[in-house]
Motif scaffolding. Structure first.
Motif, PDB file in Angstrom:
ATOM      1  N   GLY A  80      32.541  55.242  30.497  1.00 56.98           N
ATOM      2  CA  GLY A  80      32.892  54.773  31.839  1.00 56.98           C
ATOM      3  C   GLY A  80      33.307  53.326  31.959  1.00 56.98           C
ATOM      4  N   LEU A  81      33.667  52.675  30.873  1.00 59.12           N
ATOM      5  CA  LEU A  81      34.109  51.281  30.934  1.00 59.12           C
ATOM      6  C   LEU A  81      35.623  51.233  31.109  1.00 59.12           C
ATOM      7  N   TYR A  82      36.096  50.450  32.088  1.00 60.17           N
ATOM      8  CA  TYR A  82      37.532  50.376  32.315  1.00 60.17           C
ATOM      9  C   TYR A  82      37.888  49.097  33.064  1.00 60.17           C
ATOM     10  N   LEU A  83      39.185  48.829  33.118  1.00 61.78           N
ATOM     11  CA  LEU A  83      39.736  47.651  33.785  1.00 61.78           C
ATOM     12  C   LEU A  83      40.611  48.081  34.953  1.00 61.78           C
ATOM     13  N   THR A  84      40.685  47.242  35.970  1.00 54.66           N
ATOM     14  CA  THR A  84      41.597  47.489  37.080  1.00 54.66           C
ATOM     15  C   THR A  84      41.875  46.179  37.803  1.00 54.66           C
ATOM     16  N   HIS A 126      37.367  55.867  39.670  1.00 53.74           N
ATOM     17  CA  HIS A 126      37.389  55.355  41.043  1.00 53.74           C
ATOM     18  C   HIS A 126      36.423  54.174  41.174  1.00 53.74           C
ATOM     19  N   HIS A 127      36.943  53.063  41.697  1.00 54.43           N
ATOM     20  CA  HIS A 127      36.091  51.894  41.938  1.00 54.43           C
ATOM     21  C   HIS A 127      35.918  51.601  43.430  1.00 54.43           C
ATOM     22  N   ASP A 128      36.666  52.320  44.281  1.00 55.16           N
ATOM     23  CA  ASP A 128      36.587  52.085  45.721  1.00 55.16           C
ATOM     24  C   ASP A 128      36.958  53.381  46.437  1.00 55.16           C
ATOM     25  N   ASN A 135      31.921  49.519  35.253  1.00 57.83           N
ATOM     26  CA  ASN A 135      31.118  50.417  34.449  1.00 57.83           C
ATOM     27  C   ASN A 135      30.739  51.631  35.291  1.00 57.83           C
ATOM     28  N   ASN A 136      31.490  52.726  35.133  1.00 57.59           N
ATOM     29  CA  ASN A 136      31.181  53.995  35.797  1.00 57.59           C
ATOM     30  C   ASN A 136      30.367  54.907  34.877  1.00 57.59           C
ATOM     31  N   GLY A 137      29.891  54.344  33.779  1.00 57.12           N
ATOM     32  CA  GLY A 137      29.233  55.160  32.764  1.00 57.12           C
ATOM     33  C   GLY A 137      27.801  55.533  33.099  1.00 57.12           C
ATOM     34  N   ILE A 138      27.135  56.151  32.133  1.00 56.64           N
ATOM     35  CA  ILE A 138      25.789  56.667  32.349  1.00 56.64           C
ATOM     36  C   ILE A 138      24.713  55.664  31.950  1.00 56.64           C
ATOM     37  N   ARG A 139      25.118  54.520  31.369  1.00 55.70           N
ATOM     38  CA  ARG A 139      24.126  53.529  30.960  1.00 55.70           C
ATOM     39  C   ARG A 139      24.720  52.127  30.990  1.00 55.70           C
ATOM     40  N   LEU A 181      27.616  41.766  29.935  1.00 53.07           N
ATOM     41  CA  LEU A 181      26.632  42.832  30.027  1.00 53.07           C
ATOM     42  C   LEU A 181      26.807  43.468  31.391  1.00 53.07           C
ATOM     43  N   LEU A 182      27.294  44.698  31.392  1.00 54.69           N
ATOM     44  CA  LEU A 182      27.594  45.394  32.643  1.00 54.69           C
ATOM     45  C   LEU A 182      26.533  46.447  32.909  1.00 54.69           C
TER      46      LEU A 182
END
Length: 300
Positions: free
Chosen positions: A77-81, A35-37, A104-108, A136-137
């Motif tokens: 948690g890296l993804y495209l949309t 989820h990004h929004d 980047n929804n990840g932990i780092r 660099l995200l």
């Protein structure tokens, strides 16, 4: 969200699909949702929908790999949309632009490389060479990344824009959109549909045609694009569906008397693909949400 006017809020990535004995897709048995929004922005979910099979039975190497790689992907948690071409219908002599949202929804924090290439969708060959950008995200960051290619003569009428995200040299996500190239011969090559004496005619012959209805969603979210429409309209033609009603245009179109260029190019793409597959397009410019009234002069 709304089935009529949905907003892009998440990326659904199938992990495991089910097919019947004839090779027909029957559904998704496992998927990741980023989820990004919306109300769950920043969250990452995994779902598994099989009840008659234990996917993760002890000692099953395939199930173990699926579970561990899913957890790894969720933590990364890296993804495209939201991939988007500059226009959904280009003309010869125009430069091509495209963009995607990298999240980047990840932990780092994470370093990644985003690449983009344009592929001839009819032949499967690269048309515009792949470009790359290093990123660099930060944790929780979302960034829109754009690409541009100089003008050159198009060889086809349909192109795929493919984005690939790599982390530590490994592809972790890929997403596509598309565009058509305006072709006068296709625009004028469709069947001669007409209406008269309370009957639909095709080539001066009265015909009873079957069709289907679509909402104005075709004019909204990113997953509605020429690459998807080409597949769907081709299937419609194969199934004998020859009319497409496009509803709620006015909800997405903005100022109907002064639509912007992106809206006009989107409609060009829809019309051209309908012409290619011999489908009569029936656009409707009413709005059930805002209660607007469009007079006859404006419609003309």
């Amino acid at each position: 969200n709304s089935p009529v006017t949905p907003q892009p809020r998440a990326r659904w990535i199938p992990l495991l699909r089910c097919y019947d004995r004839f090779g027909r897709l029957k559904g998704t048995a496992a998927a990741i949702i980023f989820h990004h929004d919306g109300p769950w922005a920043g969250s990452s979910w995994a779902i598994f929908g099989l009840t008659n099979i234990d996917l993760f039975k002890r000692g099953d190497k395939t199930g173990s790999h699926l579970l561990l790689s899913t957890v790894e992907h969720l933590l990364r948690g890296l993804y495209l949309t939201c991939p988007e071409p500059g226009f959904m219908c280009y003309r010869d002599g125009e430069a091509v632009e495209a963009s995607a949202l990298v999240c980047n929804n990840g932990i780092r924090d994470a370093e990644a490389v985003l690449s983009c290439e344009v592929i001839d969708a009819r032949r499967g060959e690269t048309f515009l060479a792949r470009q790359e950008k290093s990123l660099l995200l930060r944790r929780g960051e979302q960034r829109k990344v754009s690409f541009r290619w100089p003008a050159r003569k198009f060889e086809s009428d349909l192109y795929e824009v493919r984005f690939t995200l790599r982390h530590r040299g490994r592809a972790v996500d890929s997403i596509s959109t598309g565009f058509v190239v305006y072709r006068e011969e296709i625009m004028h090559g469709g069947p001669p549909f007409a209406w008269g004496n309370n009957a639909m005619t095709v080539g001066n012959r009265a015909r009873l045609l079957c069709g289907t209805n679509q909402t104005g969603v075709m004019l909204g979210p990113w997953w509605e694009n020429p690459l998807a429409w080409d597949r769907e309209l081709s299937l419609m033609r194969d199934m004998g569906l020859r009319i497409l009603r496009l509803l709620h245009i006015s909800h997405f179109a903005g100022d109907l008397e002064r639509p912007d260029e992106k809206m006009l190019r989107r409609m060009d793409a829809i019309v051209q693909l309908c012409q290619r597959y011999g489908i009569a397009l029936f656009p409707c410019t009413h709005d059930w949400i805002g209660g607007i009234s469009i007079d006859s002069d404006a419609l003309r």
